[in-house]
Design an enzyme around this catalytic site. Structure first.
Site, PDB file in Angstrom:
ATOM      1  CD  GLU A  63      -3.166 -13.570  -0.555  1.00 42.59           C
ATOM      2  OE1 GLU A  63      -2.247 -12.631  -0.431  1.00 42.59           O
ATOM      3  OE2 GLU A  63      -4.102 -13.587  -0.023  1.00 42.59           O
ATOM      4  CE  LYS A  65       5.599  -8.300  -4.127  1.00 42.96           C
ATOM      5  NZ  LYS A  65       5.250  -7.127  -4.546  1.00 42.96           N
ATOM      6  NE  ARG A  86       8.163  -0.957   1.670  1.00 43.06           N
ATOM      7  CZ  ARG A  86       9.474  -1.092   2.262  1.00 43.06           C
ATOM      8  NH1 ARG A  86       9.664  -0.950   3.402  1.00 43.06           N
ATOM      9  NH2 ARG A  86      10.503  -1.215   1.580  1.00 43.06           N
TER      10      ARG A  86
END
Length: 183
Positions: A63, A65, A86
């Site tokens: 995929e 990024k 995060r």
């Protein structure tokens, strides 16, 4: 006020700026995604995978990024209750108010949502938006912003959601966090 719903556009941007970000713990750690920049590293990865699966021929999905800022969004009974960056993977900044300014973040899930759902995504800024911001900064004599990744990260660190809303961030979702007791 009694007619306003949580998903109303008027609820996207909060009131007064925050004084600081609350640190919150992720229900499921947010691990970083490894990168590779050359064919040798990719071949070494393939060798490790083949060894790990006993020599069977693996199949891969590749995929694009999106280079942005990882964020976890938690929904309970279909309502967005928390968004967190995060951070160190275990704890991150509570960015709920800032995430509400991102038009592609649903404040309420449609259909029959699960009681608890935590999704992971990447917040990013389009290059055209950076160019727009830099034109505005040039007009006021400010230094240009360096790149979309750093500008996205800096934008999410702003304590005033109204300022975040002016920068037109976007998000792409890529994962559902596995929560204990939730299939």
């Amino acid at each position: 006020p009694e007619l306003a719903t949580p998903e109303s556009p008027t609820q996207r941007v909060g009131g007064a700026p925050l004084s600081e970000f609350e640190t919150v713990e992720h229900a499921v750690p947010m691990l970083s995604i490894d990168n590779t920049y050359n064919a040798a590293e990719l071949r070494a990865f393939d060798e490790r995978v083949r060894k790990g699966i006993g020599g069977e021929k693996p199949r891969y999905v590749v995929e694009l990024k999106i280079d942005g800022v990882a964020m976890s969004l938690r929904y309970e009974d279909g309502m967005l209750i928390r968004a967190a960056t995060r951070g160190d993977g275990v704890r991150g900044d509570n960015g709920t108010e800032n995430s509400k300014t991102i038009q592609s973040v649903p404040l309420r899930l449609k259909d029959k949502p699960r009681p608890v759902l935590e999704v992971r995504g990447e917040v990013y800024m389009r290059h055209q938006e950076l160019e727009r911001l830099n034109r505005l900064r040039e007009e006021t004599g400010e230094a240009p912003l360096a790149n979309v990744r750093n500008t996205t990260a800096g934008t999410l660190k702003l304590l005033d959601p109204k300022q975040v809303a002016k920068r037109h961030l976007d998000i792409v979702f890529y994962d559902i966090a596995p929560l204990e007791g939730v299939e």
